[in-house]
Motif scaffolding. Sequence first.
Motif, PDB file in Angstrom:
ATOM      1  N   LEU A 727       0.832  -1.204   0.000  1.00 38.96           N
ATOM      2  CA  LEU A 727       0.000   0.000   0.000  1.00 38.96           C
ATOM      3  C   LEU A 727       0.866   1.253   0.000  1.00 38.96           C
ATOM      4  N   GLY A 728       0.621   2.113  -0.966  1.00 35.34           N
ATOM      5  CA  GLY A 728       1.209   3.443  -0.947  1.00 35.34           C
ATOM      6  C   GLY A 728       0.076   4.447  -0.879  1.00 35.34           C
ATOM      7  N   THR A 729       0.225   5.491  -0.097  1.00 35.94           N
ATOM      8  CA  THR A 729      -0.835   6.494  -0.067  1.00 35.94           C
ATOM      9  C   THR A 729      -0.232   7.835  -0.457  1.00 35.94           C
ATOM     10  N   PHE A 730      -1.046   8.708  -0.974  1.00 32.69           N
ATOM     11  CA  PHE A 730      -0.577  10.060  -1.265  1.00 32.69           C
ATOM     12  C   PHE A 730      -1.779  10.976  -1.226  1.00 32.69           C
ATOM     13  N   ARG A 731      -1.523  12.248  -0.957  1.00 33.95           N
ATOM     14  CA  ARG A 731      -2.635  13.194  -0.881  1.00 33.95           C
ATOM     15  C   ARG A 731      -2.672  14.025  -2.154  1.00 33.95           C
ATOM     16  N   PRO A 732      -3.741  13.881  -2.954  1.00 33.79           N
ATOM     17  CA  PRO A 732      -3.825  14.674  -4.184  1.00 33.79           C
ATOM     18  C   PRO A 732      -3.962  16.156  -3.856  1.00 33.79           C
ATOM     19  N   ILE A 733      -3.577  16.978  -4.800  1.00 28.92           N
ATOM     20  CA  ILE A 733      -3.644  18.428  -4.620  1.00 28.92           C
ATOM     21  C   ILE A 733      -5.048  18.878  -4.222  1.00 28.92           C
ATOM     22  N   TRP A 734      -6.069  18.160  -4.677  1.00 26.73           N
ATOM     23  CA  TRP A 734      -7.443  18.621  -4.437  1.00 26.73           C
ATOM     24  C   TRP A 734      -8.015  18.102  -3.127  1.00 26.73           C
ATOM     25  N   VAL A 772     -14.206  -1.067  -5.326  1.00 25.91           N
ATOM     26  CA  VAL A 772     -13.520  -2.114  -4.572  1.00 25.91           C
ATOM     27  C   VAL A 772     -13.451  -1.755  -3.099  1.00 25.91           C
ATOM     28  N   HIS A 773     -13.038  -2.746  -2.335  1.00 22.15           N
ATOM     29  CA  HIS A 773     -12.841  -2.594  -0.908  1.00 22.15           C
ATOM     30  C   HIS A 773     -11.359  -2.859  -0.666  1.00 22.15           C
ATOM     31  N   VAL A 774     -10.664  -1.890  -0.140  1.00 21.02           N
ATOM     32  CA  VAL A 774      -9.233  -2.048   0.128  1.00 21.02           C
ATOM     33  C   VAL A 774      -9.092  -2.238   1.629  1.00 21.02           C
ATOM     34  N   SER A 775      -8.470  -3.341   2.058  1.00 17.20           N
ATOM     35  CA  SER A 775      -8.474  -3.586   3.497  1.00 17.20           C
ATOM     36  C   SER A 775      -7.150  -4.144   3.999  1.00 17.20           C
ATOM     37  N   HIS A 776      -6.952  -3.907   5.287  1.00 14.49           N
ATOM     38  CA  HIS A 776      -5.784  -4.445   5.979  1.00 14.49           C
ATOM     39  C   HIS A 776      -6.253  -4.784   7.382  1.00 14.49           C
ATOM     40  N   ASP A 777      -6.077  -6.044   7.766  1.00 13.19           N
ATOM     41  CA  ASP A 777      -6.385  -6.436   9.141  1.00 13.19           C
ATOM     42  C   ASP A 777      -7.787  -6.046   9.571  1.00 13.19           C
ATOM     43  N   GLY A 778      -8.753  -6.214   8.690  1.00 12.65           N
ATOM     44  CA  GLY A 778     -10.121  -5.914   9.090  1.00 12.65           C
ATOM     45  C   GLY A 778     -10.541  -4.470   8.915  1.00 12.65           C
ATOM     46  N   THR A 779      -9.566  -3.551   8.748  1.00 13.89           N
ATOM     47  CA  THR A 779      -9.943  -2.162   8.503  1.00 13.89           C
ATOM     48  C   THR A 779      -9.985  -1.964   6.998  1.00 13.89           C
ATOM     49  N   GLY A 780     -11.023  -1.323   6.510  1.00 11.25           N
ATOM     50  CA  GLY A 780     -11.082  -1.178   5.058  1.00 11.25           C
ATOM     51  C   GLY A 780     -11.706   0.123   4.640  1.00 11.25           C
ATOM     52  N   VAL A 781     -11.444   0.495   3.393  1.00  9.89           N
ATOM     53  CA  VAL A 781     -12.098   1.673   2.822  1.00  9.89           C
ATOM     54  C   VAL A 781     -12.588   1.312   1.426  1.00  9.89           C
ATOM     55  N   GLY A 810       2.502   4.633   9.804  1.00  7.26           N
ATOM     56  CA  GLY A 810       3.901   4.987   9.615  1.00  7.26           C
ATOM     57  C   GLY A 810       4.714   3.871   8.973  1.00  7.26           C
ATOM     58  N   GLU A 811       4.175   2.681   8.951  1.00  8.65           N
ATOM     59  CA  GLU A 811       4.984   1.549   8.483  1.00  8.65           C
ATOM     60  C   GLU A 811       4.438   0.983   7.182  1.00  8.65           C
ATOM     61  N   PRO A 812       5.329   0.331   6.389  1.00  4.78           N
ATOM     62  CA  PRO A 812       4.865  -0.300   5.154  1.00  4.78           C
ATOM     63  C   PRO A 812       3.814  -1.355   5.458  1.00  4.78           C
ATOM     64  N   ARG A 813       2.845  -1.439   4.587  1.00  8.96           N
ATOM     65  CA  ARG A 813       1.729  -2.349   4.823  1.00  8.96           C
ATOM     66  C   ARG A 813       1.339  -3.088   3.564  1.00  8.96           C
ATOM     67  N   LEU A 814       0.723  -4.227   3.763  1.00 12.62           N
ATOM     68  CA  LEU A 814       0.129  -4.947   2.639  1.00 12.62           C
ATOM     69  C   LEU A 814      -1.384  -4.833   2.754  1.00 12.62           C
ATOM     70  N   VAL A 815      -2.046  -4.723   1.621  1.00 10.00           N
ATOM     71  CA  VAL A 815      -3.515  -4.648   1.656  1.00 10.00           C
ATOM     72  C   VAL A 815      -4.113  -5.656   0.681  1.00 10.00           C
ATOM     73  N   GLU A 816      -5.373  -5.979   0.939  1.00 10.10           N
ATOM     74  CA  GLU A 816      -6.164  -6.802   0.026  1.00 10.10           C
ATOM     75  C   GLU A 816      -7.085  -5.875  -0.757  1.00 10.10           C
ATOM     76  N   VAL A 817      -7.244  -6.143  -2.033  1.00 14.09           N
ATOM     77  CA  VAL A 817      -8.206  -5.380  -2.834  1.00 14.09           C
ATOM     78  C   VAL A 817      -9.233  -6.363  -3.371  1.00 14.09           C
ATOM     79  N   ARG A 818     -10.494  -6.148  -3.005  1.00 13.51           N
ATOM     80  CA  ARG A 818     -11.567  -7.036  -3.463  1.00 13.51           C
ATOM     81  C   ARG A 818     -12.688  -6.212  -4.062  1.00 13.51           C
ATOM     82  N   PRO A 819     -13.435  -6.804  -4.993  1.00 16.58           N
ATOM     83  CA  PRO A 819     -14.591  -6.068  -5.515  1.00 16.58           C
ATOM     84  C   PRO A 819     -15.566  -5.793  -4.376  1.00 16.58           C
ATOM     85  N   ALA A 820     -16.137  -4.589  -4.362  1.00 18.79           N
ATOM     86  CA  ALA A 820     -17.049  -4.219  -3.273  1.00 18.79           C
ATOM     87  C   ALA A 820     -18.410  -4.877  -3.500  1.00 18.79           C
TER      88      ALA A 820
END
Lengths: 820, 213
Positions: A727-734, A772-781, A810-820
């Motif tokens: 998982l990489g995250t970034f904040r778009p300008i908008w 999709v549902h992006v999740s790690h350890d039960g937390t998802g968005v 703060g730490e590197p993470r792996l996530v699951e991506v599943r169809p919502a």
Amino acid sequence: MPRPEVRMVTLTIDGREVEAPENSMLVDGAKHGDVEIPVFCYEPKLGPPVGACRMCLVEVEGIPKLQTACSTPVKDGMVVHTQTERVRKAQEAVVEFLLINHPLDCPVCDKGGECPLQDISYGWGGGTSRFIEPKRHFRKPLALSPLVAIDRERCILCYRCVRYSQEIAEDYQLVLLERGAHSYVGTFDSTPYVAPFAGNIIELCPVGALTSRAYRFRARPWDIEAAGSICTLCPAQCNISFTVRDDRVLRVMARDNPDVDDGWLCDKGRFAYQAVHADERVVEPMVREGGTLRPVSWERALDEAAAALSRARGRVGALAGDGATNEEGYLLGRLLREALDCNDLDSRVARGPSRETARALSAPALGATVPDVEFAHAVLVLDCEPMDDMPILDLRIRKGVRRHGMRLVVATSRPSSLDPNAAVSVRFAPGAGEAFLAALDAALAGGDVDSAAGAAGADPAAVRELARLLREAGDDVVVVWGERLTGGPRGEQAARALLNVCARLNLRRDGAGLLEIPSSANGRGLREAGVLPGAGPGWSEAADGRDAAGIARALAGGELGALYLLRTDPVRTHPDRTVWSAALARANAVIAHASVLTEGLLEHATVVFPAESYAEKEGTVTHPDGRVQRLRPAIGRPGGVRAEWQVLADVARRAGLEIALPTGAAATKLLFEAVPFYAGLSLVDLAADGVRWPERDAASALDAPAWEPVELERPPAAPSPNGALRLGTFRPIWAAPEVEVSPALRFLSARARVELSPGDARRLGLASGARVHVSHDGTGVAAEVVVRSDVPAGSAFLHEAQGANALSSGEPRLVEVRPA
Amino acid sequence: MSAFEAEQSVPRFAHGSRVPGWDDAVDVNKDPASIPDPATTAVPDDLRAEIEEHMSRYPDRRSAAIPALRAAQRRHGWCSPQAIDQVASVMRVTPGYLASIATFYDMTENEPRPDHHDVFVCTNISCSLLGAPDVFAAFQEVASDEDRIHVRSFECLGACDIAPMASVDGVYVGPLEPRDAQTVVDDIKAGRPVLEDRQLARRPVADEEARGA
């Protein structure tokens, strides 16, 4: 490339001897002799002149035909005439020509009164026309984008906007279609011209052809006043001029400062002024009663806040962010440390390096300026996306590559918008910046590149190539890096690796160095004002305290009782959204300065003080390159809004700390006295373009000895995807509350999206647009898929919008991506 | 915004705009046209190969824009938005850049014209001196009822040695007289080679040695 040397030569203009820089264009050279030559298409910021409009014709002795002054370079001994009959007739003819199809609708034109075409027609035109045929008429105005309207009758085809799109923003969306008399400015297949810097064409247009849809018909030039200040919506801190009518901001224009913004603005800076007058804005103090926030009197709000803080004395945490000024940061530090006996305050989103290492990173000798980026031999863009993090720097980097032959190298996790301009681009796993730097350090020192590159998930050959390029490009190397590189538990190690790289490239020299993009608009200023655990004003020693992540844990665990939020909402902006939600829910008191009630405040704030907008604020902010800049109020504060320095002083007084502050300038004075390297600055010095403190004598107060490369720890390897995705995250300008509450910009509000590589998308059976549902350890968005061919396989990049920070940490993470 | 987007006509002058596009607003609901991502833009393999071949010939890939557009036009019949998108995706440029080229040049089609034939009559100096205006007028007359035959005048086609001449679907024929117009149109309609005896391609070269070889 290093800045070219400028030689002054003497030429004669209209019989007067004038000293001007050699090879500057005659239009500019003439200004040295106070001679104005009229122009339309000439705009030096757009690069080499094109000589399209022919308005600047002058006579040069020895050349039989009239010459365009915009494209004739100044030479020693030149004799130029700008006032002869021949020149006058030629200029009159050009004006007559330009006006053949230009409508005379000045009385209803937005540009009327501030229009170069009007001015030049009056100054250099004949006043009459021989053209008696009917003019061309088209439907008008037409939409060019939701932000810009186009009036093609008025267009004089000067090419400024098109050149801007191609040579400055490099988005190549706005083009000239058709040919000759049929030419018109347009886009491909009726697509709108929407790009982060598109709004600049409004200011560039020398006629009323491109106008701001947000400003159209709101005011005439004689109704308005201009008020210079600083945009504090992002770390770029561009110099701006507010257009004010009847105490309302109606427009934002660039206030050219070549050391900061080069005269450009991003569309967020240009249009988000609407947030100042948005209905959503908080303009009264509020206190939570029976579960909801209700407006109350200032006395009550201040009393409740002070009482809650005093009850939690010794157990209060504080965060500052966004547009908080240096003064506010300084006062917050005193409130916490002196009045409340607390040391838990932070202006960063994650733990940074130790005080000593951080000082070494901000040593004046190691600092690069914004113009250095343009004139360097090479620039390394490291773990940041200038387009999103500090937009206007993106244009400066492009300018360096395009005009000065600067060599650009990019090392990021997410594909960068600068990749097409880069000589080398290296990808590493999200969060593996430290390992990448260790590999680069090894490559520069001739060590073992492969193991560190392997830990970073980067291609060792590409790292070697990047190192070779940095070494061989030249002496002046600038590293532009993002705060996230040194954020998190291993920030210290990453910072040491970065310092090693700087030492190996010998960056302690003029024209080279580091330029950090902080995560909040005044990140550098807040740190220098002492909003840090374990560091007081001016990086002075202070009792150690908890960082942002520590504050969250301590609040959730009940060790801290209250939280003071100066213009920040950690639930929205900080990693570990769920931890922050729990922390705020558990806190006995959450006291916030805010102009918009974002989700964390709406649910958990107990006292809300209305925050000033940047148009109402006074104080100072510090640019990422160390330039201290002055904010000046352009309009009065609406409703019950009070100056925030005053609110902080009032809270401190009620909590038992008297800070004598008769005016805002007094707060600035206290700050300048408290920060050793700001010593001797005054608001008057900052008046126009600000002052870069690392260039002053007082900077020696922060000088650190040259860094000797140290043995680096073995960096941890980036997690291997094994079917999941990094998982990489970034904040778009908008992704900013100001964008969401500005009616003109709302259509751009960031949406939760996740970028996948084509291979991963195929494997998961997903296409662009899939939910999709992006999740790690039960937390998802929830998010929408965007398939991008340049995303490296095995990584997923999540836009930080709509609660996506629930997944970042703060730490590197792996996530699951599943169809919502 | 609604009033802004509403249809507005300017009835003041009947002549208005003769240029398509001048009166068109953008569709603000569309996505901006940045460089199309190869992952989401399907390009036929042979077209991709042809464009890449053109790109490999130039130090700046953008120099291949014209041949690449011509290739896409052969494939799609005209420079449709889809065709331009495909070229843009392969060339890594914006569709806007290509649109500005496609609308600038004469031999790129910006409107669909299925199964049509192009007759370009050269009206530049050499041809004009030898009667091109009359030839052009004759073509216009005999083709006036033919929907699928598109006649237009053209600046120098570079074949002054057979002036006055015309290009019929890329085949150069000349010297022409006004009465040849009918023959050309008949040949096109019949699907025959056009004015076979007067095609440039069949004309013997002047150099006798080369002719013998």
